[in-house]
Design a protein around this motif. Structure first.
Motif, PDB file in Angstrom:
ATOM      1  N   GLN A 190       0.946  -1.347   0.098  1.00 53.89           N
ATOM      2  CA  GLN A 190       0.057  -0.129  -0.120  1.00 53.89           C
ATOM      3  C   GLN A 190       0.942   1.446   0.006  1.00 53.89           C
ATOM      4  N   VAL A 193       1.745   1.989  -3.424  1.00 58.64           N
ATOM      5  CA  VAL A 193       0.636   2.653  -4.035  1.00 58.64           C
ATOM      6  C   VAL A 193       0.614   3.958  -3.671  1.00 58.64           C
ATOM      7  N   PHE A 197       0.272   6.907  -6.513  1.00 54.50           N
ATOM      8  CA  PHE A 197      -0.970   7.588  -6.638  1.00 54.50           C
ATOM      9  C   PHE A 197      -0.745   9.078  -6.472  1.00 54.50           C
ATOM     10  N   PHE A 230      -0.785   4.698 -12.951  1.00 48.46           N
ATOM     11  CA  PHE A 230      -1.975   3.935 -12.677  1.00 48.46           C
ATOM     12  C   PHE A 230      -1.514   2.453 -13.186  1.00 48.46           C
ATOM     13  N   MET A 233       0.745   1.329 -10.515  1.00 52.10           N
ATOM     14  CA  MET A 233      -0.339   0.945  -9.368  1.00 52.10           C
ATOM     15  C   MET A 233      -1.002  -0.352  -9.531  1.00 52.10           C
ATOM     16  N   ILE A 234      -1.619  -0.811 -10.587  1.00 50.16           N
ATOM     17  CA  ILE A 234      -1.937  -2.008 -10.854  1.00 50.16           C
ATOM     18  C   ILE A 234      -1.085  -3.053 -10.713  1.00 50.16           C
ATOM     19  N   HIS A 237      -0.703  -3.348  -6.882  1.00 50.40           N
ATOM     20  CA  HIS A 237      -1.749  -3.919  -6.220  1.00 50.40           C
ATOM     21  C   HIS A 237      -3.104  -4.076  -7.093  1.00 50.40           C
ATOM     22  N   SER A 240      -5.927  -1.797  -7.366  1.00 48.66           N
ATOM     23  CA  SER A 240      -5.725  -0.433  -7.906  1.00 48.66           C
ATOM     24  C   SER A 240      -6.539  -0.145  -9.268  1.00 48.66           C
ATOM     25  N   MET A 243      -9.599   2.044  -8.701  1.00 45.03           N
ATOM     26  CA  MET A 243      -9.155   3.430  -8.801  1.00 45.03           C
ATOM     27  C   MET A 243      -8.927   3.844 -10.121  1.00 45.03           C
ATOM     28  N   ALA A 369     -13.136   2.600  -5.637  1.00 40.74           N
ATOM     29  CA  ALA A 369     -12.238   1.688  -4.720  1.00 40.74           C
ATOM     30  C   ALA A 369     -13.033   1.057  -3.728  1.00 40.74           C
ATOM     31  N   LEU A 387      -7.615  -0.398   0.892  1.00 39.43           N
ATOM     32  CA  LEU A 387      -6.873   0.593  -0.019  1.00 39.43           C
ATOM     33  C   LEU A 387      -7.421   2.150   0.362  1.00 39.43           C
ATOM     34  N   VAL A 390      -4.465   4.530   1.067  1.00 41.81           N
ATOM     35  CA  VAL A 390      -3.816   5.315   0.027  1.00 41.81           C
ATOM     36  C   VAL A 390      -4.450   6.545  -0.105  1.00 41.81           C
TER      37      VAL A 390
END
Length: 579
Positions: A190, A193, A197, A230, A233-234, A237, A240, A243, A369, A387, A390
């Motif tokens: 996290q 992430v 983010f 992004f 981020m995926i 995790h 994400s 998001m 999310a 999440l 974050v």
């Protein structure tokens, strides 16, 4: 006036308003952060306590050792998935589990942690005298680095939305949030992430400014870069992705060139994630990997199944969904009063048009999310699928700004009174941290159920050519560095795998812990998911007909028990060539 008096006044002025004052403030702030790192990492750290963190850590160590993205922890369902895809066990061949590819986790966090683990390569082997494993401390330190980097990036976001004074206040209120530091100690992804983010948000705000100057090319470029963040981020995790969907909807609404920015965002995300999706498809026949099925089950017991395609528990999808999250939201946000004030700030229209409009985009991302976490349910404030954390920095920023607006409207005063109010807000945010630091460490290890020194000793009693079955195979793979299989649904399935040598490596041990032993007797052991193992879980165990007839109780207080094909604990370990 005497020359000495002038020099004294000049020195005082430098301390109060000059460049020296800034250096002193920065030095005090830095010293405070370093002190927090040392306190959490060396005083309050008791080792990892999350199965996902341990699992990703052992994958990271495999990467660092040159074994690639492989895992020593595997499950019956994972083997069945690979067998059905025609990747292993073809025509009845034994399955080599020494280098099984992992297709459960996203790859970025293990890749990052592998770089940190290389630094302590000489300490990878855990000894019985180690209370806290060096690898635990290193991956936790990695998360702390990204916590600090994340707060730094978010500070630039705060300054762009408001100003640098508010950025300092919000960053301070963020850094004193105990839950962020606890997440760092968990070594979950996290914090990575959160950092990414923040970078994506900063790029999005720059794209807004470029749009105001009608610089379409720059807008597309910045949105594409945000899309890359992004995508990362995926890869850190997978949840994400929810998001990203919220962000994409916001981008399509907030930017005039919807077609161009939408395509740029999608192309950037696919550019980053497509190689991993293709890799998963080649490995197991499913681009989303094994974790996808977890959305349809209330817990991880589905991994114990030895077959693919069982009826999915659709009713469990929303069992602990949106209602449960909203009911525990304050805990998910670390009991931070400024972060909770964000939901009041939604109703306030800020003077800055960008600041005012972006709060809706932020809410949109959080709502998506929230829906995603309704499928992959958070299990407590600190858990792999939590999440909300974050969003905490940006929630704190908006909430802090809103509370200052209220203070200004109440006309309670400025100057020293306002400073006291700000200090009081930061103090309120820090109460959970103060309680943690004043209470002191609650123990030396994460017991129950983990006893790292006595899990690590399994690495002495078993060779790399032997497999240990366990109710915590992630811990065996991490601390003992041995292949470990998740406990199957039934003893019959275990016996079949053992007798027919379905695994190339011999199935030589069974390690049971409080994960199964501390379950309610009737609801979980006699009638629940562990009913087939009741004869071995209860004491004394009944080993008649079981292929591993020798057993010994292990610490703490004999609540762990090891079954084996011989009394390995009473014999010196033989070289691998002799076993």
């Amino acid at each position: 006036m005497a020359t000495g008096d002038v020099q004294v006044q000049s020195a005082v002025h430098s301390l109060e308003q000059g460049r020296l004052a800034r250096y002193i403030k920065v030095g005090m702030f830095t010293a405070s952060v370093i002190a927090l790192i040392l306190l959490y990492l060396f005083v309050h750290f008791r080792g990892l306590n999350d199965r996902s963190a341990m699992d990703q850590a052992q994958i990271a160590r495999n990467i660092a050792s040159g074994e690639g993205f492989t895992s020593k922890n595997f499950s019956p369902l994972g083997l069945a998935t690979l067998r059905e895809a025609g990747k292993v066990g073809v025509d009845g061949e034994s399955i080599d589990v020494s280098k099984l590819p992992d297709f459960y986790y996203s790859p970025l966090s293990p890749l990052v942690n592998s770089l940190f683990l290389r630094v302590i390569k000489g300490s990878w082997k855990m000894t019985p005298t180690d209370i806290v494993y060096a690898g635990d401390r290193m991956v936790a330190f990695s998360a702390m680095i990204f916590l600090l980097l994340g707060v730094g990036v978010w500070s630039f976001v705060f300054a762009k939305l408001f100003d640098w004074k508010l950025a300092f206040y919000a960053a301070s209120a963020t850094l004193v949030t105990d839950l962020l530091w606890q997440f760092s100690l968990s070594a979950l992804p996290q914090m990575l992430v959160m950092f990414l983010f923040g970078a994506a948000t900063l790029l999005t705000l720059h794209a807004h400014e470029a749009q105001e100057r009608d610089a379409l090319t720059r807008v597309i470029l910045l949105i594409a870069c945000a899309g890359l963040c992004f995508g990362l981020m995926i890869l850190a995790h997978a949840s994400s992705a929810w998001m990203f969907i919220g962000w994409l909807v916001y981008v399509l609404i907030a930017f005039r060139s919807r077609v161009f920015v939408g395509l740029a965002a999608l192309a950037a995300v696919l550019l980053v994630t497509a190689p991993w999706l293709m890799r998963n498809y080649q490995v197991c026949g499913n681009p989303l990997g094994l974790a996808f099925q977890g959305a349809f089950h209330a817990d991880d017991n589905y991994l114990r199944a030895a077959e693919v395609g069982r009826p999915l528990n659709i009713k469990g999808i929303l069992r602990r969904g949106i209602t449960q999250q909203l009911g525990e939201l304050s805990g998910y946000l670390g009991l931070n009063v400024a972060a909770m004030a964000f939901f009041l700030a939604i109703a306030h229209r800020f003077r800055n048009s960008l600041t005012s409009s972006f709060r809706w985009g932020l809410l949109l991302m959080w709502v998506f999310a929230l829906v995603g976490m309704a499928f992959y349910r958070p299990n407590g404030d600190i858990s792999a699928n939590q999440l909300h954390i974050v969003f905490l920095p940006i929630f704190v920023c908006y909430g802090f700004a809103f509370l200052l607006v209220l203070w200004g409207r109440w006309e309670f005063g400025q100057g020293i009174v306002r400073t006291v109010f700000i200090s009081f807000l930061v103090f309120l945010c820090s109460i959970p941290m103060l309680m943690t630091l004043l209470a002191g460490p609650s123990g030396r290890i994460q017991w129950p159920p983990y006893v790292p020194p006595f899990i690590g000793i399994l690495g002495e009693w078993f060779t790399p050519e032997e497999v240990v079955c366990s109710d915590m195979p992630w811990a065996v793979a991490w601390y003992a560095n041995r292949p470990a299989m998740l406990l199957p649904e039934s003893v019959r399935e275990f016996n079949r795998m053992h007798d027919y040598r379905e695994l190339k490596q011999s199935l030589s041990g069974l390690y049971l812990t409080p994960i199964t032993g501390n379950q309610p007797l009737f609801s979980q052991i006699y009638k629940g998911p562990y009913r087939e193992w009741a004869m071995l879980i209860l004491r004394p165990p009944q080993v008649q007909g079981f292929p591993l007839p020798f057993f010994t109780a292990l610490p703490v207080d004999g609540e762990c028990i090891l079954f084996s094909d011989r009394e390995r604990w009473n014999q010196p370990r033989k070289p691998a060539s002799e076993e």
